[in-house]
Design an enzyme around this catalytic site. Sequence first.
Site, PDB file in Angstrom:
ATOM      1  NE  ARG A 167      -5.857 -53.397  31.334  1.00 57.44           N
ATOM      2  CZ  ARG A 167      -7.195 -53.465  31.336  1.00 57.44           C
ATOM      3  NH1 ARG A 167      -7.819 -54.530  31.753  1.00 57.44           N
ATOM      4  NH2 ARG A 167      -7.898 -52.446  30.925  1.00 57.44           N
ATOM      5  NE  ARG A 203      -9.268 -46.848  32.446  1.00 56.36           N
ATOM      6  CZ  ARG A 203     -10.454 -46.524  31.908  1.00 56.36           C
ATOM      7  NH1 ARG A 203     -10.946 -45.305  32.043  1.00 56.36           N
ATOM      8  NH2 ARG A 203     -11.139 -47.420  31.246  1.00 56.36           N
ATOM      9  NE  ARG A 261     -15.275 -48.272  33.328  1.00 54.65           N
ATOM     10  CZ  ARG A 261     -14.574 -49.175  32.651  1.00 54.65           C
ATOM     11  NH1 ARG A 261     -15.179 -49.950  31.765  1.00 54.65           N
ATOM     12  NH2 ARG A 261     -13.278 -49.301  32.813  1.00 54.65           N
TER      13      ARG A 261
END
Length: 227
Positions: free
Chosen positions: A89, A169, A158
């Site tokens: 990432r 994110r 979640r």
Amino acid sequence: MSAPTRLLVLGRQGSGKGTQSCRLAKALGLTHVSTGDLFRREVARGSALGRTVSTYIDKGALVPDDVVIEVVMNQTADLAGWVLDGFPRTVAQGQALVNALGDNGIDLAVELEVPVHQVVRRLSLRRVCDGCGATSVAPTDDDDIRLCNACGGSVARRPDDTVEAIELRLSNYDRMTGPLLIWLDSLGLLVTVDGTGTADEVFDRLHAVIAERLLIGDEIADAPTTG
Ligand code: AMP
């Protein structure tokens, strides 16, 4: 014997990379390695690693590179071929992978492209079963209490699918993963695939691209395109 196939699947959170990586791995007889799933399992077990990563995951931050790199190296060390889902990432993670595998170690990196407004909607409706981990789609954003279709377990949002965590994110994706995509592209490894539409439609596009790039069309063509 031909060399093992090693694929990276990248994409914004909610782009469907988990679903598609799993299907690709099945279709090609490879191991699906998801860093997010692995970390969530460690959090659920209450292990030392789980305790280390949970503070990052819950707020939507990236786990530090050194921690993730060590985990992935251990997980993949004995595997012949794999589909990596959620790793790398960052450029540092990508470089660590290339250093470990050598210049020809990665066959292809696929980015699933889905517009931000669509992934935000998908993430806000996503619910995950506490028991079996199956993902379902809530009818509305407020609907949190449902039972899992697969196992009857309880289904919840979640912890990192809150508005604040989603924002962080997605901004991390642009800030940290954006440069990685540019770097992978400069190595000639990156292809971008339209990730909108049904799971079957996206899988068919992935199939076409991977078959063309890796000349392994028959293996994928024989695989079921539903599920
Ligand atoms: P995912 O299920 O792929 O969205 O991952 C869930 C969370 O796990 C991420 O928001 C990060 O906190 C952590 N994580 C997973 N993979 C990585 C990675 N390669 N680098 C840093 N953090 C990661």
